[in-house]
Design an enzyme around this catalytic site. Structure first.
Site, PDB file in Angstrom:
ATOM      1  N   ARG A  85     -99.582  57.671 -21.124  1.00 53.13           N
ATOM      2  CA  ARG A  85    -100.187  56.516 -20.454  1.00 53.13           C
ATOM      3  C   ARG A  85    -100.755  55.557 -21.491  1.00 53.13           C
ATOM      4  O   ARG A  85    -101.493  55.958 -22.389  1.00 53.13           O
ATOM      5  CB  ARG A  85    -101.305  56.957 -19.511  1.00 53.13           C
ATOM      6  CG  ARG A  85    -100.771  57.679 -18.289  1.00 53.13           C
ATOM      7  CD  ARG A  85    -101.834  57.894 -17.251  1.00 53.13           C
ATOM      8  NE  ARG A  85    -102.340  56.622 -16.765  1.00 53.13           N
ATOM      9  CZ  ARG A  85    -103.571  56.433 -16.321  1.00 53.13           C
ATOM     10  NH1 ARG A  85    -104.430  57.430 -16.301  1.00 53.13           N
ATOM     11  NH2 ARG A  85    -103.951  55.262 -15.888  1.00 53.13           N
ATOM     12  N   SER A 127    -103.100  53.404 -21.128  1.00 54.57           N
ATOM     13  CA  SER A 127    -104.571  53.358 -21.070  1.00 54.57           C
ATOM     14  C   SER A 127    -105.197  54.431 -21.947  1.00 54.57           C
ATOM     15  O   SER A 127    -106.258  54.217 -22.538  1.00 54.57           O
ATOM     16  CB  SER A 127    -105.053  53.527 -19.629  1.00 54.57           C
ATOM     17  OG  SER A 127    -104.627  52.445 -18.843  1.00 54.57           O
ATOM     18  N   ARG A 176    -104.554  53.650 -25.798  1.00 52.90           N
ATOM     19  CA  ARG A 176    -105.471  52.618 -26.299  1.00 52.90           C
ATOM     20  C   ARG A 176    -106.817  53.191 -26.705  1.00 52.90           C
ATOM     21  O   ARG A 176    -107.604  52.540 -27.386  1.00 52.90           O
ATOM     22  CB  ARG A 176    -105.665  51.538 -25.236  1.00 52.90           C
ATOM     23  CG  ARG A 176    -104.400  50.759 -24.978  1.00 52.90           C
ATOM     24  CD  ARG A 176    -104.523  49.872 -23.766  1.00 52.90           C
ATOM     25  NE  ARG A 176    -103.203  49.419 -23.360  1.00 52.90           N
ATOM     26  CZ  ARG A 176    -102.959  48.212 -22.893  1.00 52.90           C
ATOM     27  NH1 ARG A 176    -103.928  47.333 -22.766  1.00 52.90           N
ATOM     28  NH2 ARG A 176    -101.739  47.893 -22.533  1.00 52.90           N
ATOM     29  N   LEU A 222     -97.371  69.658 -23.519  1.00 59.31           N
ATOM     30  CA  LEU A 222     -97.730  68.357 -24.080  1.00 59.31           C
ATOM     31  C   LEU A 222     -98.409  68.574 -25.422  1.00 59.31           C
ATOM     32  O   LEU A 222     -99.268  69.443 -25.549  1.00 59.31           O
ATOM     33  CB  LEU A 222     -98.682  67.623 -23.135  1.00 59.31           C
ATOM     34  CG  LEU A 222     -98.196  67.457 -21.696  1.00 59.31           C
ATOM     35  CD1 LEU A 222     -99.325  66.936 -20.818  1.00 59.31           C
ATOM     36  CD2 LEU A 222     -96.998  66.530 -21.651  1.00 59.31           C
ATOM     37  N   GLU A 223     -98.041  67.787 -26.411  1.00 62.51           N
ATOM     38  CA  GLU A 223     -98.669  67.851 -27.727  1.00 62.51           C
ATOM     39  C   GLU A 223     -99.619  66.665 -27.843  1.00 62.51           C
ATOM     40  O   GLU A 223     -99.187  65.524 -27.941  1.00 62.51           O
ATOM     41  CB  GLU A 223     -97.596  67.830 -28.812  1.00 62.51           C
ATOM     42  CG  GLU A 223     -96.705  69.059 -28.756  1.00 62.51           C
ATOM     43  CD  GLU A 223     -95.237  68.729 -28.626  1.00 62.51           C
ATOM     44  OE1 GLU A 223     -94.860  67.569 -28.840  1.00 62.51           O
ATOM     45  OE2 GLU A 223     -94.466  69.642 -28.299  1.00 62.51           O
TER      46      GLU A 223
END
Length: 178
Positions: free
Chosen positions: A96, A98, A101, A122-123
């Protein structure tokens, strides 16, 4: 061809694509939001400080609804969702914007092969100067599905098939092409 929400919903109804659990709000115009699970794994410290790719690496696994990801820390996590892709469908994992950032990067291979069954590892990496609190159930990325021009001759049957939880590297099982 990237699948639309309409096609994703149709495949889910026909059970040719399986995503469990799934809330209708996760289905976006051209993707499905993926949520963070509650399993996290970090590489255990090595006495040599060197990872040998030919040997199995040991991981410390933590099951918790909250994980504090320290600055410059790397952790394996898992999706809350379990997936079963048909042999004519592949998918791409995208983080994502968001969260990116804020310095939270999903650094995975980003590819889900046709025929894959399991949770997606997920890494995660925190590039921020501040710690980031991760909570199970939070949307962390999207899965974008693409239909192949034909069914895969050799659908995925690899070393991560059926994985559940934050699954560590199995690179030591690889054989290299000569």
């Amino acid at each position: 061809m990237i699948l639309s929400d309409k096609t994703i919903l149709k495949m889910l109804a026909e059970k040719t694509l399986i995503i469990e659990p799934l809330e209708k709000e996760q289905i976006q115009p051209a993707s499905v939001d993926i949520r963070l699970g509650n399993t996290f794994s970090i590489v255990e410290d090595s006495c040599t400080g060197i990872i040998n790719l030919e040997k199995e690496v040991k991981y410390k696994t933590i099951t918790s609804d909250t994980y504090i990801l320290l600055p410059n820390q790397f952790v394996l996590a898992t999706t809350m969702e379990y997936f079963e892709l048909p042999n004519n469908l592949t998918a791409f994992v995208e983080g994502r914007s968001s969260l990116g950032r804020l310095g939270l990067f999903i650094q995975n291979a980003g590819w889900v092969d046709p025929g894959f069954k399991g949770e997606i590892t997920l890494e995660l990496f925190n590039a921020n100067r501040c710690a980031i609190e991760l909570k199970a159930g939070r949307r962390v990325g999207q899965l974008v599905f693409a239909k192949m021009d034909d069914t895969a001759l050799n659908p995925y049957k690899g070393k991560y098939q059926g994985q559940k939880g934050a699954t560590g590297s199995r690179v030591f099982l690889d054989y290299e092409v000569k």
